[in-house]
Design a protein around this motif. Structure first.
Motif, PDB file in Angstrom:
ATOM      1  N   GLY A 153       0.854  -1.216  -0.109  1.00  0.00           N
ATOM      2  CA  GLY A 153      -0.082   0.091   0.019  1.00  0.00           C
ATOM      3  C   GLY A 153       0.958   1.150  -0.159  1.00  0.00           C
ATOM      4  N   LEU A 154       2.024   1.180  -0.725  1.00  0.00           N
ATOM      5  CA  LEU A 154       2.979   2.291  -0.549  1.00  0.00           C
ATOM      6  C   LEU A 154       3.280   2.886  -1.962  1.00  0.00           C
ATOM      7  CD1 LEU A 154       5.600   0.923   2.259  1.00  0.00           C
ATOM      8  CD2 LEU A 154       3.857   2.751   2.601  1.00  0.00           C
ATOM      9  N   ALA A 155       2.532   2.435  -3.050  1.00  0.00           N
ATOM     10  CA  ALA A 155       2.759   2.962  -4.320  1.00  0.00           C
ATOM     11  C   ALA A 155       1.465   2.548  -5.145  1.00  0.00           C
ATOM     12  CB  ALA A 155       3.795   1.897  -5.105  1.00  0.00           C
ATOM     13  N   LEU A 156       1.068   3.503  -5.749  1.00  0.00           N
ATOM     14  CA  LEU A 156      -0.132   3.312  -6.621  1.00  0.00           C
ATOM     15  C   LEU A 156      -0.623   2.040  -7.172  1.00  0.00           C
ATOM     16  CD1 LEU A 156       0.065   6.858  -8.410  1.00  0.00           C
ATOM     17  CD2 LEU A 156      -1.377   6.415  -6.417  1.00  0.00           C
ATOM     18  N   PRO A 157      -1.852   1.413  -6.938  1.00  0.00           N
ATOM     19  CA  PRO A 157      -2.020  -0.093  -7.379  1.00  0.00           C
ATOM     20  C   PRO A 157      -1.974  -0.043  -8.744  1.00  0.00           C
ATOM     21  CG  PRO A 157      -3.994   1.007  -6.353  1.00  0.00           C
ATOM     22  CD  PRO A 157      -2.789   1.960  -5.940  1.00  0.00           C
ATOM     23  N   GLY A 158      -2.363   0.850  -9.525  1.00  0.00           N
ATOM     24  CA  GLY A 158      -2.546   0.984 -10.948  1.00  0.00           C
ATOM     25  C   GLY A 158      -1.160   1.080 -11.732  1.00  0.00           C
ATOM     26  N   LEU A 159      -0.360   1.478 -11.056  1.00  0.00           N
ATOM     27  CA  LEU A 159       0.949   1.860 -11.569  1.00  0.00           C
ATOM     28  C   LEU A 159       1.587   0.497 -12.415  1.00  0.00           C
ATOM     29  CD1 LEU A 159       2.645   4.250 -11.701  1.00  0.00           C
ATOM     30  CD2 LEU A 159       4.078   3.397  -9.832  1.00  0.00           C
ATOM     31  N   ILE A 198       7.229   9.553  -8.430  1.00  0.00           N
ATOM     32  CA  ILE A 198       6.955   8.621  -9.578  1.00  0.00           C
ATOM     33  C   ILE A 198       5.750   7.473  -9.262  1.00  0.00           C
ATOM     34  CG2 ILE A 198       7.899   6.982 -11.063  1.00  0.00           C
ATOM     35  CD1 ILE A 198      10.484   8.721 -11.355  1.00  0.00           C
ATOM     36  N   THR A 199       6.308   6.908  -7.579  1.00  0.00           N
ATOM     37  CA  THR A 199       5.268   5.811  -7.479  1.00  0.00           C
ATOM     38  C   THR A 199       4.062   6.212  -6.693  1.00  0.00           C
ATOM     39  OG1 THR A 199       6.651   5.578  -5.584  1.00  0.00           O
ATOM     40  CG2 THR A 199       7.338   4.208  -7.246  1.00  0.00           C
ATOM     41  N   GLY A 200       4.006   7.712  -6.628  1.00  0.00           N
ATOM     42  CA  GLY A 200       2.639   8.031  -5.836  1.00  0.00           C
ATOM     43  C   GLY A 200       2.712   7.730  -4.480  1.00  0.00           C
ATOM     44  N   MET A 204      -0.520   7.856  -1.611  1.00  0.00           N
ATOM     45  CA  MET A 204      -0.990   6.616  -1.017  1.00  0.00           C
ATOM     46  C   MET A 204      -0.970   6.913   0.508  1.00  0.00           C
ATOM     47  SD  MET A 204      -2.023   4.445  -3.115  1.00  0.00           S
ATOM     48  CE  MET A 204      -2.193   2.963  -2.113  1.00  0.00           C
ATOM     49  N   GLU A 205       0.252   7.653   0.977  1.00  0.00           N
ATOM     50  CA  GLU A 205       0.471   7.984   2.491  1.00  0.00           C
ATOM     51  C   GLU A 205      -0.801   9.066   2.642  1.00  0.00           C
ATOM     52  OE1 GLU A 205       4.258   9.661   2.285  1.00  0.00           O
ATOM     53  OE2 GLU A 205       5.255   7.730   2.828  1.00  0.00           O
ATOM     54  N   ALA A 206      -1.115   9.812   2.073  1.00  0.00           N
ATOM     55  CA  ALA A 206      -2.322  10.673   2.093  1.00  0.00           C
ATOM     56  C   ALA A 206      -3.560   9.786   2.505  1.00  0.00           C
ATOM     57  CB  ALA A 206      -2.657  11.840   1.174  1.00  0.00           C
ATOM     58  N   GLN A 207      -3.669   8.956   1.525  1.00  0.00           N
ATOM     59  CA  GLN A 207      -4.925   7.976   1.685  1.00  0.00           C
ATOM     60  C   GLN A 207      -5.202   7.332   3.015  1.00  0.00           C
ATOM     61  OE1 GLN A 207      -5.074   5.684  -2.032  1.00  0.00           O
ATOM     62  NE2 GLN A 207      -5.772   7.555  -3.338  1.00  0.00           N
ATOM     63  N   ARG A 208      -3.981   7.013   3.342  1.00  0.00           N
ATOM     64  CA  ARG A 208      -4.070   6.006   4.642  1.00  0.00           C
ATOM     65  C   ARG A 208      -4.309   6.914   5.807  1.00  0.00           C
ATOM     66  NH1 ARG A 208       1.110   2.281   5.265  1.00  0.00           N
ATOM     67  NH2 ARG A 208       2.308   4.363   4.567  1.00  0.00           N
ATOM     68  N   ARG A 209      -3.634   8.182   5.612  1.00  0.00           N
ATOM     69  CA  ARG A 209      -3.956   9.027   6.574  1.00  0.00           C
ATOM     70  C   ARG A 209      -5.552   9.340   6.719  1.00  0.00           C
ATOM     71  NH1 ARG A 209       1.153  11.548   5.425  1.00  0.00           N
ATOM     72  NH2 ARG A 209      -0.009  12.977   4.005  1.00  0.00           N
ATOM     73  N   ILE A 210      -6.301   9.484   5.630  1.00  0.00           N
ATOM     74  CA  ILE A 210      -7.513  10.070   5.567  1.00  0.00           C
ATOM     75  C   ILE A 210      -8.460   8.932   6.268  1.00  0.00           C
ATOM     76  CG2 ILE A 210      -9.292  10.438   3.935  1.00  0.00           C
ATOM     77  CD1 ILE A 210      -7.447  11.894   2.362  1.00  0.00           C
ATOM     78  N   ALA A 211      -8.167   7.706   5.476  1.00  0.00           N
ATOM     79  CA  ALA A 211      -8.637   6.518   6.017  1.00  0.00           C
ATOM     80  C   ALA A 211      -8.556   6.099   7.707  1.00  0.00           C
ATOM     81  CB  ALA A 211      -8.145   5.124   5.324  1.00  0.00           C
TER      82      ALA A 211
END
Length: 217
Positions: A153-159, A198-200, A204-211
């Motif tokens: 969960g540390l890089a964009l899954p669609g990359l 590059i890996t986003g 991902m970190e922001a999304q985890r914080r929001i979650a």
């Protein structure tokens, strides 16, 4: 009486030993004086053989420089493998600072690498095969690291790991080249920042914080 196979094995072992000695002697010269100061006579002397015998194994100065670079690459890969392949200690700062800071510590090797890189654009240059293999390994290893981070969960899954890895390698090479010309910035920090972009990783970190915040509501 010694068999033909036994004699062949001894000859092969002796050849490997001599080639290794030449490569190590050449790398020692590069580290001490820089690749531009390397002469075939000095390398032969350090390797403990005649110049003629040395040139039997490596026919030109360029071949000797490639051998030195291959050995340096092998040494650095041995040093960095544990961190590079994703140790827990470096999870939040991947790629490891050592991956970039090694360039700062071994300036002579880095200069040799880029000198050979420039020559490798010529199809008949002895460095071409080494550089091609080096780039392919670097992309594959970065791609593997990106895939692991996607699972964490540390890089964009669609990359696309391969495409992202090629960009990382390009940035890594470009920043090291800039640093050689003007070492006024922290190349390790720049590489780490570029990798995260590059890996986003920031996304991902922001999304985890929001979650995390939502889960506490």
């Amino acid at each position: 009486m010694e068999s033909t196979t036994a004699r062949a094995r001894k000859t092969y072992a002796k050849t490997v030993e001599r080639r290794s000695a030449i490569a190590r002697a050449a790398l020692d010269v590069v580290l001490e004086k820089g690749h531009r100061a390397l002469t075939t006579s000095e390398v032969a002397s350090r390797a403990g053989m005649s110049e003629t015998a040395m040139l039997y194994h490596f026919p030109t100065r360029d071949h000797i420089l490639v051998a030195a670079m291959e050995l340096a690459d092998q040494d650095s890969r041995t040093l960095l493998t544990h961190e590079f392949l994703g140790s827990e200690a470096e999870k939040d700062e991947w790629p490891p600072r050592a991956l970039a800071s090694l360039s700062s510590e071994e300036v002579a090797v880095t200069r040799l690498f880029f000198a050979l890189s420039a020559e490798a654009v010529n199809p008949d240059h002895p460095a071409r095969g080494f550089l091609k293999d080096h780039q392919e390994r670097a992309v594959a290893e970065f791609a593997g690291g990106i895939q692991r981070r996607q699972h964490e969960g540390l890089a964009l899954p669609g990359l696309d790991p391969q495409a992202a890895a090629r960009k990382v390698v390009a940035v890594w090479s470009g920043l090291r080249m800039q640093w050689l010309i003007n070492p006024s910035f922290d190349v390790a920090s720049e590489v780490a920042h570029a990798f995260k972009a590059i890996t986003g990783q920031q996304v991902m970190e922001a999304q985890r914080r929001i979650a995390g915040v939502i889960s506490e509501l």
